[in-house]
Write an enzyme that holds these catalytic residues in place. Sequence first.
Site, PDB file in Angstrom:
ATOM      1  N   PHE A 114     -73.463  39.965  12.218  1.00  0.00           N
ATOM      2  CA  PHE A 114     -73.611  39.447  11.062  1.00  0.00           C
ATOM      3  C   PHE A 114     -72.891  40.245  10.119  1.00  0.00           C
ATOM      4  O   PHE A 114     -72.953  41.375  10.060  1.00  0.00           O
ATOM      5  CB  PHE A 114     -75.109  39.032  10.476  1.00  0.00           C
ATOM      6  CG  PHE A 114     -75.248  37.609  10.195  1.00  0.00           C
ATOM      7  CD1 PHE A 114     -75.668  36.966  11.171  1.00  0.00           C
ATOM      8  CD2 PHE A 114     -74.815  36.847   9.090  1.00  0.00           C
ATOM      9  CE1 PHE A 114     -75.816  35.416  11.296  1.00  0.00           C
ATOM     10  CE2 PHE A 114     -75.394  35.547   9.085  1.00  0.00           C
ATOM     11  CZ  PHE A 114     -75.691  34.844  10.078  1.00  0.00           C
ATOM     12  N   GLN A 127     -73.533  34.079  -5.290  1.00  0.00           N
ATOM     13  CA  GLN A 127     -73.103  34.189  -3.971  1.00  0.00           C
ATOM     14  C   GLN A 127     -72.078  33.064  -3.663  1.00  0.00           C
ATOM     15  O   GLN A 127     -72.763  32.073  -3.705  1.00  0.00           O
ATOM     16  CB  GLN A 127     -73.875  34.564  -3.013  1.00  0.00           C
ATOM     17  CG  GLN A 127     -73.385  34.910  -1.614  1.00  0.00           C
ATOM     18  CD  GLN A 127     -73.972  35.536  -0.560  1.00  0.00           C
ATOM     19  OE1 GLN A 127     -75.026  35.177   0.034  1.00  0.00           O
ATOM     20  NE2 GLN A 127     -73.930  36.790  -0.466  1.00  0.00           N
ATOM     21  N   HIS A 133     -70.548  31.678  -0.353  1.00  0.00           N
ATOM     22  CA  HIS A 133     -70.518  31.750   0.885  1.00  0.00           C
ATOM     23  C   HIS A 133     -69.125  31.585   1.452  1.00  0.00           C
ATOM     24  O   HIS A 133     -68.482  30.240   1.125  1.00  0.00           O
ATOM     25  CB  HIS A 133     -71.558  31.027   1.870  1.00  0.00           C
ATOM     26  CG  HIS A 133     -71.711  31.475   3.130  1.00  0.00           C
ATOM     27  ND1 HIS A 133     -70.714  31.090   4.076  1.00  0.00           N
ATOM     28  CD2 HIS A 133     -72.647  32.092   3.889  1.00  0.00           C
ATOM     29  CE1 HIS A 133     -71.089  31.498   5.322  1.00  0.00           C
ATOM     30  NE2 HIS A 133     -72.248  31.820   5.114  1.00  0.00           N
ATOM     31  N   LEU A 144     -73.027  24.205   4.834  1.00  0.00           N
ATOM     32  CA  LEU A 144     -72.824  25.488   5.338  1.00  0.00           C
ATOM     33  C   LEU A 144     -72.402  25.457   6.835  1.00  0.00           C
ATOM     34  O   LEU A 144     -72.994  24.911   7.750  1.00  0.00           O
ATOM     35  CB  LEU A 144     -74.015  26.352   5.283  1.00  0.00           C
ATOM     36  CG  LEU A 144     -73.835  27.944   5.724  1.00  0.00           C
ATOM     37  CD1 LEU A 144     -73.043  28.474   4.440  1.00  0.00           C
ATOM     38  CD2 LEU A 144     -74.937  28.560   5.690  1.00  0.00           C
ATOM     39  N   GLU A 186     -72.496  32.123   8.983  1.00  0.00           N
ATOM     40  CA  GLU A 186     -71.673  33.350   9.428  1.00  0.00           C
ATOM     41  C   GLU A 186     -71.983  33.513  10.687  1.00  0.00           C
ATOM     42  O   GLU A 186     -71.183  34.540  11.428  1.00  0.00           O
ATOM     43  CB  GLU A 186     -72.352  34.385   8.559  1.00  0.00           C
ATOM     44  CG  GLU A 186     -71.434  35.535   8.149  1.00  0.00           C
ATOM     45  CD  GLU A 186     -72.078  36.453   7.032  1.00  0.00           C
ATOM     46  OE1 GLU A 186     -71.841  36.160   5.966  1.00  0.00           O
ATOM     47  OE2 GLU A 186     -72.584  37.584   7.563  1.00  0.00           O
ATOM     48  N   ARG A 208     -69.794  38.933   2.320  1.00  0.00           N
ATOM     49  CA  ARG A 208     -69.354  37.648   1.837  1.00  0.00           C
ATOM     50  C   ARG A 208     -68.508  37.629   0.509  1.00  0.00           C
ATOM     51  O   ARG A 208     -67.599  36.904   0.418  1.00  0.00           O
ATOM     52  CB  ARG A 208     -70.627  36.642   1.450  1.00  0.00           C
ATOM     53  CG  ARG A 208     -71.121  36.336   2.764  1.00  0.00           C
ATOM     54  CD  ARG A 208     -72.749  35.810   2.568  1.00  0.00           C
ATOM     55  NE  ARG A 208     -73.186  35.631   3.946  1.00  0.00           N
ATOM     56  CZ  ARG A 208     -74.458  34.773   3.913  1.00  0.00           C
ATOM     57  NH1 ARG A 208     -75.302  34.627   2.809  1.00  0.00           N
ATOM     58  NH2 ARG A 208     -74.834  34.706   5.264  1.00  0.00           N
ATOM     59  N   HIS A 243     -73.707  29.690  -2.671  1.00  0.00           N
ATOM     60  CA  HIS A 243     -74.710  29.612  -1.654  1.00  0.00           C
ATOM     61  C   HIS A 243     -75.855  30.294  -2.049  1.00  0.00           C
ATOM     62  O   HIS A 243     -77.236  29.859  -1.658  1.00  0.00           O
ATOM     63  CB  HIS A 243     -74.192  30.383  -0.637  1.00  0.00           C
ATOM     64  CG  HIS A 243     -74.955  30.652   0.596  1.00  0.00           C
ATOM     65  ND1 HIS A 243     -75.376  29.650   1.571  1.00  0.00           N
ATOM     66  CD2 HIS A 243     -75.742  31.806   1.362  1.00  0.00           C
ATOM     67  CE1 HIS A 243     -76.193  29.876   2.446  1.00  0.00           C
ATOM     68  NE2 HIS A 243     -76.240  31.453   2.559  1.00  0.00           N
ATOM     69  N   ARG A 256     -75.612  39.947  -1.733  1.00  0.00           N
ATOM     70  CA  ARG A 256     -76.609  39.991  -0.503  1.00  0.00           C
ATOM     71  C   ARG A 256     -75.812  39.771   0.717  1.00  0.00           C
ATOM     72  O   ARG A 256     -74.930  39.194   0.832  1.00  0.00           O
ATOM     73  CB  ARG A 256     -77.497  38.581  -0.696  1.00  0.00           C
ATOM     74  CG  ARG A 256     -78.214  38.359   0.630  1.00  0.00           C
ATOM     75  CD  ARG A 256     -79.383  37.214   0.451  1.00  0.00           C
ATOM     76  NE  ARG A 256     -78.865  35.949   0.516  1.00  0.00           N
ATOM     77  CZ  ARG A 256     -78.623  35.273   1.646  1.00  0.00           C
ATOM     78  NH1 ARG A 256     -79.095  35.821   2.625  1.00  0.00           N
ATOM     79  NH2 ARG A 256     -78.112  34.189   1.721  1.00  0.00           N
TER      80      ARG A 256
END
Length: 587
Positions: free
Chosen positions: A116, A243, A245, A255, A258, A289, A358, A400
Site C-alpha cells: 500500500f 485527504q 485520494h 473509490l 489503492e 496520497r 476521501h 494519512r
Amino acid sequence: MQEHRVDVVIVGSGGAGLRAAVEITPPYTCAVLSKVHPLRSHTGAAQGGVCAALGNEEEDSWEWHAYDTIKGSDFLGDQDAIELMCQDAIRAIIELEHMGMPFSRRPDGRIAQRRFGGHTKPENPADPNSRRIPVRRACYSADRTGHAMLHTLYENALKNNVRFFSEFFVTDVIVYNGSCRGVVALDIRSGELHVFHAKAVLFATGGYGRVYQVTSNAHAGTGDGMAVVYRRGIPLEDMEFVQFHPTGLWRLGVLISEAARGEGGILRNKHGEPFMERYAPTVKDLAPRDLVSRAIITEIREGRGIEARDGTFYVGLDLTHLPEQVLREKLPEITGFAQMYLGVDPRREWIPVQPTVHYAMGGIPTDVDGRVVLDANNTVLRGMYAAGEVACVSVHGANRLGTNSLLDLIVFGRRAGKAIMEYLRSGADWEELPADVLEFSRERIERLRSGSGQERVAPLRKELQRSMSEYVGVFRTEQQLLQMTSILQDLRQRYQRLRLQDTGRQFNTELVEALELENLLDVAEAITYSALNRRESRGAHAREDYPKRDDQNWLKHTLIRKREGAEPEIFYKPVRITRYQPVERTY
Ligand SMILES: Cc1cc2nc3c(=O)[nH]c(=O)nc-3n(C[C@H](O)[C@H](O)[C@H](O)COP(=O)(O)OP(=O)(O)OC[C@H]3O[C@@H](n4cnc5c(N)ncnc54)[C@H](O)[C@@H]3O)c2cc1C
C-alpha cells in the site's frame, strides 16, 4: 420529549463506535445511536486493508511502520501516539481474527498481506539508512475489508447488552458546567426529540467528505459530529488537512482502492507514460496520497491529461497487465465498480480516474485514550470522548497513509472504550441536566419547519460543494481561500431563508438534509479558515503561494474555535516528537 438514562452513549456505529461498544460490558448500560442502520456505516465501504507489521510475507517491524506513518504525516503526527498505534497493531489484528473476521489467507493459512502507498522497509534491513522500498503490510479481506470488519464488530457488540437506536440523528451534545452529560437526538421515524442522559459520551461519527462535490464518502458523511461540538465552543484540530485520494472514478468520485496499485496497477497520462516515476522515483505508484494527487493534477494542468467527451480531464489507471485471477480474487469489487459505473472493463482498458475527497485528517482533539481535550495543555472535557475519523489524536498529521484508518478505529476505539469503563468504575455519576436541554435543537428545527423564504436545500448544498471543490482543493491560494470565506457568508445568509417543502414530522428527510447542510457549512468554515491561516505547504495542504514546508513557524497543530457572529478564533498546540526530527520528505 422522551428521556433515556444510560451509563454510556456512543454516537456512531462504524468501526470506531462498535469497537468501543465491545468494551462496555454489564452492569453498565450502553446506547449506540446511528443515523443509518449500523451496518450501513461508511466503515463497511472500506476496501483495501488494515495494516500491521505482522511480517507474514516478508520481514517487517512496527518501528518501520511508525517511521512511515510519521514521514507520511509530513512530521505533523504526534509521534508518541503513532508509536503506540503501530506497536498495538499486531495485537489488534490477531484480536480481530479471534473475533471471527474472515481475512484473506496465504497458502500456508496465515493472514495474507499486500503493498500500500507509503508503507516501506529498508532495502537492506541490516542498514536502517538504506533506500526504502514498498513492503507487504496491509491485511485484507479481498477488497471488502471494511465490510468484513464492520460485520465482525457488530456481532461482537451484540453479545453485550448494547442497545441500538437506528435512524436517530444527533443534533446536540449536552455540555454543562464543565462536563459532558449526554446528547439530544431526533428520532427520524417519529420526528420526536429524545434526550440521552449519560455519564459518558463517545463521538464516533466519521468524516465530512460530502462538504465537497466529488467524494468517495457515503451520503451520510456530513461531518455532523464535528459541527455539533464546534457549535458548542469545543475546538477542532488540523481541519485544513483534507485527504484527496488519487484514484476516484472520473466525475463520480467512487473509490478505486489503492490496493489496485498495491497489486501492480500503474497510473498513465495521455501519452501512456507511467508518470509517477518522475514524481517518486523509488516507490513510484505507491507514493503517499497527497503526492500522487498533486502529480495527477499537475499532469492535467500541463496538458498531459486525457480529455473526456465533456471536455474534463482524467488520467488512466492501468490494470490490463495484471493476471485475471488477481482481478477476480483480490480486486473483485473495484473491477465491478468500473464496469457498472463507467462501462469500462479493467481487463482491457484503463480505468478513468481523478482525485476524490476521501478522509479527514483533522477533527475533535483527543488524547490517546479518546478523551476530548480543549487546549494546548490538554485540559480534558470530563465525560466526553471521541474516536475514529471524527477524532484527531493525531496519528495521521498532515496526510494519512492508506490502511491506517481502519487500524486507528480498532486501536483507539478500544482504548476509548476502556477509558470509559475506568471512568465509570471510578464512580462517575449522572450529573444534573440544564433546564432548557432541548431548546437549542427544538428552536433550530422549528425555525426550519416554519421557514418561508425562497431557498431550497439541494441547490444550496450543491453550491457549497462546488465552491469547496474549486477554492479549497488539492492546491490552494490565499485569494481562493478568501473568496471561499465570502461565499460561506453568503450561503449562511441564504440558509436563513430556507423553506422546506415537507413540513411534516414523520420521516422528514428534507429536514434531516437541512440539518446536515448546516453541519456542512460549519465544517466548511473550519476547513477554510484553518487553510487560510496556515502559510506553508505540508502534507495534503498545498499552498501555491507558500509552496515550501516551514518547520520554523508551522510545526504545530491548528486549533480552531467558533465565535458566534465573528470569524473563528485560531490557536495552536505543539507537535509531540519522540525519536524522529523532521527531514525532507522524498520517496
Ligand atoms: C470508499 C472508502 C474506502 C476506504 N478504504 C479504506 C481502507 O481500505 N483502509 C482504511 O484504513 N481506511 C479506508 N477508508 C477510510 C475508513 O473506512 C474510514 O475512515 C473509517 O471507516 C471511519 O470509521 P468511523 O467509525 O470513524 O466512522 P463511520 O464508519 O463513517 O461511521 C460513522 C457513524 O456515525 C453515525 N453518525 C454520523 N452522524 C450522525 C448523527 N448526526 N447522528 C447519529 N449518528 C451519526 C453514522 O450513522 C455512522 O454509524 C475508506 C473510506 C472510504 C470512504
